[in-house]
Design an enzyme around this catalytic site. Structure first.
Site, PDB file in Angstrom:
ATOM      1  N   ARG A 118      -3.199 -12.961  -1.049  1.00 49.92           N
ATOM      2  CA  ARG A 118      -4.593 -12.529  -1.429  1.00 49.92           C
ATOM      3  C   ARG A 118      -5.656 -12.311  -0.437  1.00 49.92           C
ATOM      4  NH1 ARG A 118      -5.262 -16.531  -7.040  1.00 49.92           N
ATOM      5  NH2 ARG A 118      -3.040 -15.747  -7.821  1.00 49.92           N
TER       6      ARG A 118
ATOM      7  N   ASP B 112     -17.758 -19.170 -15.063  1.00 51.57           N
ATOM      8  CA  ASP B 112     -16.402 -19.217 -14.260  1.00 51.57           C
ATOM      9  C   ASP B 112     -17.041 -19.206 -12.861  1.00 51.57           C
ATOM     10  OD1 ASP B 112     -13.756 -17.989 -14.908  1.00 51.57           O
ATOM     11  OD2 ASP B 112     -14.406 -17.373 -12.783  1.00 51.57           O
TER      12      ASP B 112
END
Length: 275
Positions: free
Chosen positions: A32, A144
């Protein structure tokens, strides 16, 4: 990525984000973060770590690192039985006992909303509930930690492939097709977008910056990324924003057993705040 560098990232991610990062996830983290190395034209993970943990990196790169590290899996009408239980049992009780949506606006929170599908699903369901309860009013908050996901959510634009779980009658009522035939996109109708707002929250902070009390919180498939100590901390923080008698929905893979929290189980994965 060396073990020493992985441990630097792991300590920071666990301390600042609360996300579990065992040794087994080193390969995932490396894959990632590789995206950020390519973007920044940085050659090694050690150089990237030095940059990230510098004052400049904290100011310029931290949000990007969080975006690639956090998991963003969501769908419209995911675990659809929750929405049935919300409309058939929870909302009628909240209206009857607390005047939610009638004497005051009902407030519903999608905690860990990712790209917004859950928040807009809630808005669709709440809007449909108006047909059974004339004058019913509501608002939906989606939160979020990822600024990239929140920006995507606020646009209300999705590939057509994402709307497969949405019932056809809801598609016709709440989704607009792109005017550009070459783009296979849909957008949430303005009426629904106006009822949903998005806001950044880091569950590890003591103050979420939310000033309203919620009637219902959906926090599903979020707690699994935290250890038990942080699960308890997060749930107690969420409960401070939930009215007494309000409801919390969790994911089917999550259990709250053994946690010291002011919640009692109503049915599978559904809890109610107690005194």
């Amino acid at each position: 990525m060396s073990q020493r560098t992985f441990r630097r990232f792991r300590r920071f991610i666990q301390a600042e984000l609360g996300i579990k990062m065992p040794e087994a996830k080193q390969t995932m983290l490396q894959a990632r973060l590789q995206k950020r190395l390519r973007t920044l034209k940085i050659r090694t993970f050690e150089e990237y770590a030095d940059y990230l943990f510098s004052d400049r990196g904290m100011a310029e790169e931290l949000a990007h690192m969080i975006d690639v590290v956090t998991t963003n899996k969501t769908d419209f009408f995911r675990e659809s039985q929750h929405f049935d239980y919300l409309t058939e049992s929870v909302l009628p009780q909240l209206v009857r006992h607390f005047g939610a949506g009638v004497r005051r606006r009902a407030a519903v929170w999608s905690a860990g909303c990712s790209s917004g599908e859950e928040a807009y699903t809630l808005a669709m369901v709440l809007n449909e509930f108006r047909r059974r309860c004339p004058g019913f009013s509501y608002s939906v908050l989606g939160t979020d930690i990822s600024t990239r996901m929140l920006k995507s959510a606020a646009s209300g634009i999705y590939p057509h492939s994402r709307i497969e779980p949405v019932p056809m009658r809801f598609r016709k009522k709440y989704l607009l097709k792109s005017r550009d035939r070459g783009k296979d996109l849909v957008r949430i109708v303005p009426e629904l977008r106006a009822a949903v707002r998005f806001y950044r929250v880091n569950f590890m902070k003591n103050d979420f910056g939310i000033r309203e009390q919620m009637d219902v919180v959906f926090c599903r498939n979020v707690l699994i990324y935290f250890d038990r100590e942080n699960q308890e901390k997060i749930l107690n923080s969420i409960c401070r924003h939930l009215i007494t008698g309000g409801y919390l929905f969790t994911g089917h893979s999550e259990t709250l057993n053994g946690l010291n929290i002011p919640l009692s189980q109503v049915t599978s994965t559904v809890y109610r705040k107690t005194l």
